[in-house]
Design an enzyme around this catalytic site. Structure first.
Site, PDB file in Angstrom:
ATOM      1  N   CYS A 229       0.802  -1.222   0.000  1.00 20.76           N
ATOM      2  CA  CYS A 229       0.000   0.000   0.000  1.00 20.76           C
ATOM      3  C   CYS A 229       0.838   1.276   0.000  1.00 20.76           C
ATOM      4  CB  CYS A 229      -0.943  -0.002   1.185  1.00 20.76           C
ATOM      5  SG  CYS A 229      -2.092  -1.399   1.190  1.00 20.76           S
TER       6      CYS A 229
ATOM      7  N   HIS B  19      -8.719   4.038  -2.351  1.00 18.35           N
ATOM      8  CA  HIS B  19      -7.377   3.495  -2.109  1.00 18.35           C
ATOM      9  C   HIS B  19      -6.929   2.570  -3.237  1.00 18.35           C
ATOM     10  CE1 HIS B  19      -3.843   2.182  -0.138  1.00 18.35           C
ATOM     11  NE2 HIS B  19      -4.332   1.201   0.600  1.00 18.35           N
TER      12      HIS B  19
END
Length: 397
Positions: free
Chosen positions: A84, A344
């Site tokens: 991430c 995201h």
């Protein structure tokens, strides 16, 4: 001596629910974000000397395929995958290339084309990178699916047990970030919810309800990084934002030895990266006004308040109750809506954070604009693990 390093152009796509935009593949996303960044900088792609392209889900050399939408000039293009924190890792590498004097202008670009639903592994015939983290956490909290909300939710539970933090305090973070996103045209969600709406949404892993969890997303972000001489040569000082501190960390022994859920989801990485950035920049948390941080889940935003030094360990809940992380408070945290509401797309998140803070420092963030911004802080993590923290100030302020 390291060269001064600047963000001179940023661009991003709107973040979308996976598959929502028909016939929108990752080259299309990259072309849109990259073209915006180049236009923002007022330069041609031919002036870019290196490119660092981040994505988590995709085939090898997808970075080349994406950047070829902007031009085919034979420059080095490096594919980046750091979970991430992929987008901010691409940013870190581009800035490092400029800071070292290797190049005067580099492109950091990130994208993701994701599948709906919870994240899963791609390969089942080899050891999973997160296995050690999950086994260690499993000794503290019984394993649950999906893994990501279990890991961050467990860290939230640990905080509740240690410090008396409440489910309502976590929910307030979700309420804040959804409220902030209403003014962000790039956000995947632009709906405002009451605190009760947040609390009443479907429980994913207690204390985390659905509206406190970041979604899967499609999208892209990009930044043009340049040296001081490039900024001077092209007259970019009025829009240039200086990277005054930047650090990347990976897991420490304490990640595993401390027997802490917070450490296992990156708290120690984040703290150490922040300390390095404060040392490099001469800034402290009291000197910044706006922060984009990695709120993949509301629990992680609260943990990150403490890791970045906004408050003492255990006092994140008090910071929330005091409204110190929204407009009118001591900081505005995630004016974009954060990962929870902006979305995201893993490879793009760090570059979207960079774009938001660049706009804030330029004073061009529209309805999201924070008053009197002189310094900004960015935080992005990926489990397994890596954390990148970056401090910014406007070149002419």
């Amino acid at each position: 001596m390291a060269n001064r390093t600047y963000v001179v152009g940023v661009g991003m796509t709107k973040f979308e629910k996976p598959g929502r935009r028909e016939n929108w593949d990752y080259p299309d996303m990259a072309r849109e974000a990259g073209t915006k960044a180049l236009e923002d900088a007022g330069i041609a792609y031919e002036q870019v000397q290196q490119a660092y392209v981040g994505y988590v889900y995709g085939e090898s050399t997808a970075g080349q395929r994406a950047v070829y939408e902007l031009g085919i000039t034979g420059i080095p293009i490096v594919n980046v995958n750091n979970n991430c924190s992929t987008g901010s890792t691409a940013l870190f590498l581009a800035a490092q290339a400029v800071r070292s004097g290797t190049v005067d202008c580099a492109l950091a670009l990130g994208f993701e084309k994701m599948k709906p639903g919870s994240l899963g592994s791609t390969y089942d015939d080899r050891v999973q990178p997160m296995l050690n983290h999950m086994l260690a956490l499993g000794e503290l909290y019984e394993f649950a699916m999906p893994p990501a909300p279990w890991m961050f939710g467990a860290a939230g539970r640990e905080h509740m047990e240690k410090y008396g933090t409440t489910a309502e305090q976590f929910a307030k973070i979700g309420e804040k970030n959804h409220r902030h996103s209403v003014n962000n045209p790039y956000a995947q969600f632009q709906d405002e919810y009451s605190l009760q709406d947040i609390l009443d949404s479907r429980m994913v892993y207690e204390p985390l309800t659905k509206l406190q969890c970041s979604p899967t997303s499609d999208g892209s972000g990009a930044a043009i990084i340049a040296s001081e001489s490039f900024v001077d040569k092209h007259g970019l000082a009025d829009q240039a934002v200086e990277i005054v501190g930047q650090a990347m960390t990976t897991d420490f022994r304490s990640t595993f030895d401390s027997k802490s859920a917070a450490a296992l989801v990156g708290a120690d990485m984040s703290k150490q990266a922040a300390l390095k950035v404060y040392d490099q920049s001469g800034l402290g948390p009291e000197d910044v006004q706006v922060i984009e941080l990695h709120d993949c889940f509301s629990a992680n935003e609260l943990l990150t308040y403490e890791a970045l030094g906004l408050c003492a360990e255990g006092e994140g809940g008090k910071l929330v109750d005091a409204n110190d992380t929204t407009y009118g408070g001591r900081w505005v945290v995630n004016p974009s809506g954060g990962l929870i509401s902006k979305g995201h797309p893993l490879g793009a998140t760090g570059l979207a954070q960079c774009a938001e803070l660049t706009w804030q420092l330029r004073g061009t963030a529209g309805k999201r604009q924070v008053e009197g911004v002189t310094a900004a802080l960015q935080h992005n993590i990926g489990l397994g693990g890596a954390a990148v923290v970056t401090a910014y100030q406007h070149a002419n302020r």
